[in-house]
Motif scaffolding. Structure first.
Motif, PDB file in Angstrom:
ATOM      1  N   PHE A 210       0.828  -1.203   0.000  1.00 44.18           N
ATOM      2  CA  PHE A 210       0.000   0.000   0.000  1.00 44.18           C
ATOM      3  C   PHE A 210       0.868   1.261   0.000  1.00 44.18           C
ATOM      4  O   PHE A 210       0.553   2.256  -0.664  1.00 44.18           O
ATOM      5  CB  PHE A 210      -0.929   0.018   1.208  1.00 44.18           C
ATOM      6  N   MET A 213       2.317   1.705  -3.447  1.00 43.33           N
ATOM      7  CA  MET A 213       1.253   2.123  -4.362  1.00 43.33           C
ATOM      8  C   MET A 213       0.879   3.583  -4.140  1.00 43.33           C
ATOM      9  O   MET A 213       0.590   4.314  -5.102  1.00 43.33           O
ATOM     10  CB  MET A 213       0.023   1.228  -4.179  1.00 43.33           C
ATOM     11  N   SER A 214       0.893   4.020  -2.882  1.00 42.56           N
ATOM     12  CA  SER A 214       0.563   5.417  -2.583  1.00 42.56           C
ATOM     13  C   SER A 214       1.599   6.355  -3.180  1.00 42.56           C
ATOM     14  O   SER A 214       1.254   7.392  -3.770  1.00 42.56           O
ATOM     15  CB  SER A 214       0.474   5.629  -1.066  1.00 42.56           C
ATOM     16  N   PHE A 216       3.610   5.700  -5.738  1.00 46.61           N
ATOM     17  CA  PHE A 216       3.467   5.633  -7.192  1.00 46.61           C
ATOM     18  C   PHE A 216       2.261   6.448  -7.655  1.00 46.61           C
ATOM     19  O   PHE A 216       2.336   7.203  -8.643  1.00 46.61           O
ATOM     20  CB  PHE A 216       3.313   4.174  -7.627  1.00 46.61           C
ATOM     21  N   GLY A 217       1.143   6.282  -6.929  1.00 49.78           N
ATOM     22  CA  GLY A 217      -0.066   7.015  -7.299  1.00 49.78           C
ATOM     23  C   GLY A 217       0.120   8.518  -7.179  1.00 49.78           C
ATOM     24  O   GLY A 217      -0.348   9.285  -8.032  1.00 49.78           O
ATOM     25  N   TYR A 218       0.826   8.953  -6.113  1.00 50.73           N
ATOM     26  CA  TYR A 218       1.077  10.385  -5.939  1.00 50.73           C
ATOM     27  C   TYR A 218       1.947  10.908  -7.079  1.00 50.73           C
ATOM     28  O   TYR A 218       1.675  11.977  -7.646  1.00 50.73           O
ATOM     29  CB  TYR A 218       1.760  10.626  -4.600  1.00 50.73           C
ATOM     30  N   TRP A 220       2.293   9.648 -10.102  1.00 57.81           N
ATOM     31  CA  TRP A 220       1.514   9.627 -11.347  1.00 57.81           C
ATOM     32  C   TRP A 220       0.555  10.810 -11.411  1.00 57.81           C
ATOM     33  O   TRP A 220       0.451  11.493 -12.440  1.00 57.81           O
ATOM     34  CB  TRP A 220       0.758   8.312 -11.444  1.00 57.81           C
ATOM     35  N   ALA A 221      -0.142  11.090 -10.291  1.00 57.14           N
ATOM     36  CA  ALA A 221      -1.090  12.198 -10.265  1.00 57.14           C
ATOM     37  C   ALA A 221      -0.378  13.540 -10.406  1.00 57.14           C
ATOM     38  O   ALA A 221      -0.865  14.446 -11.093  1.00 57.14           O
ATOM     39  CB  ALA A 221      -1.894  12.153  -8.958  1.00 57.14           C
ATOM     40  N   ARG A 224       0.689  13.977 -14.025  1.00 52.77           N
ATOM     41  CA  ARG A 224      -0.478  14.275 -14.862  1.00 52.77           C
ATOM     42  C   ARG A 224      -0.916  15.723 -14.677  1.00 52.77           C
ATOM     43  O   ARG A 224      -1.226  16.410 -15.658  1.00 52.77           O
ATOM     44  CB  ARG A 224      -1.604  13.314 -14.493  1.00 52.77           C
ATOM     45  N   GLU A 225      -0.920  16.165 -13.419  1.00 54.03           N
ATOM     46  CA  GLU A 225      -1.318  17.547 -13.167  1.00 54.03           C
ATOM     47  C   GLU A 225      -0.322  18.533 -13.778  1.00 54.03           C
ATOM     48  O   GLU A 225      -0.713  19.571 -14.338  1.00 54.03           O
ATOM     49  CB  GLU A 225      -1.430  17.771 -11.648  1.00 54.03           C
TER      50      GLU A 225
END
Length: 250
Positions: A210, A213-214, A216-218, A220-221, A224-225
């Motif tokens: 987790f 993943m957090s 990686f997700g941060y 990626w976001a 993108r932003e």
């Protein structure tokens, strides 16, 4: 999440140590009781020191006489999905102290509910030698009562039980493995369950995944932003460049 994973890792190591002590206790030759439990220093009704953590599950041996007048029934105990009683009997030693011996499990009286007092096999008279694993007591027993000459409790709460007995009591009890003379076959051996350490290890992996993943997700976001904002700024610049120049005053 990393801290939660580390906490579960500590629990995994702790439960693994317990399982290793259980396995070692099954294999080892019994040691004298005094090597596993300190002698109670107080008077009647007092409780001795609890066993050190590394002494729990040690196989110990003791010789004495069972006190048949103070048999203890611990109700609500399950073996193979049947609810019944575990029977503890004080073994009074030569020095006048006693250690509680869990002699095994028996079902309630036939035809009654799970609280119907069972027919307890006769307690051996004369000198008895036992060998069993050292266990710590339990908490939350509630009231200790006496019914038909026997003590009854919901838990093996050693401080409460000791107050009902006329001698100093050791701070741990023995889960019987062997007895001379031989134990009554009516007793069912209380099973020893290993701690589920693999469940904790699974939680460790889960929390750390987790965490990754957090991150990686941060990332990626955030990327993108950043691209969105960069595109928006580029479009605004292009729009301004395409606008016709405003004519000045004549």
């Amino acid at each position: 999440m990393v801290l939660l994973g580390n906490w579960q890792l500590d629990r995994y190591h702790g439960r693994t140590e317990i399982n290793e002590r259980i396995d070692a206790g099954q294999r080892m030759a019994p040691v004298p009781l005094r090597d596993a439990l300190a002698t109670p220093p107080g008077g009647p009704g007092s409780l001795g020191p609890a066993p050190a953590e590394e002494k729990t599950w040690t196989k110990a041996t003791a010789t004495g006489r069972y006190d048949a007048s103070n048999v203890i029934l611990v109700r609500g105990r399950s073996v193979e999905r049947r609810v019944g009683f575990e029977v503890l009997t004080p073994l009074v030693l030569a020095d006048g102290t006693a250690v509680l011996v869990n002699r095994g499990w028996i079902p309630p009286a036939p035809g009654g509910d799970a609280t119907a007092q069972p027919a307890v096999p006769a307690t051996p008279s004369g000198e008895v030698t036992v060998a069993g694993r050292v266990r710590t007591g339990e908490e939350g027993a509630g009231a200790v009562t006496r019914r038909d000459g026997r003590l009854e409790s919901r838990r093996i709460d050693l401080p409460r039980l000791a107050r009902e007995l006329p001698y100093p009591v050791h701070g741990g009890y023995l889960l019987l493995d062997e007895q001379t003379p031989t134990a009554d076959p009516a007793f069912v051996a209380v099973p020893v369950g290993h701690a589920n350490n693999w469940q904790n290890l699974g939680y460790v992996v889960q929390w750390w995944i987790f965490a990754v993943m957090s991150l990686f997700g941060y990332g990626w976001a955030a990327r993108r932003e950043a691209r969105r904002r960069s595109g928006a700024l580029g479009e605004a610049s292009a729009d301004r460049a395409a606008e016709p120049a405003t004519p000045g005053p004549a």
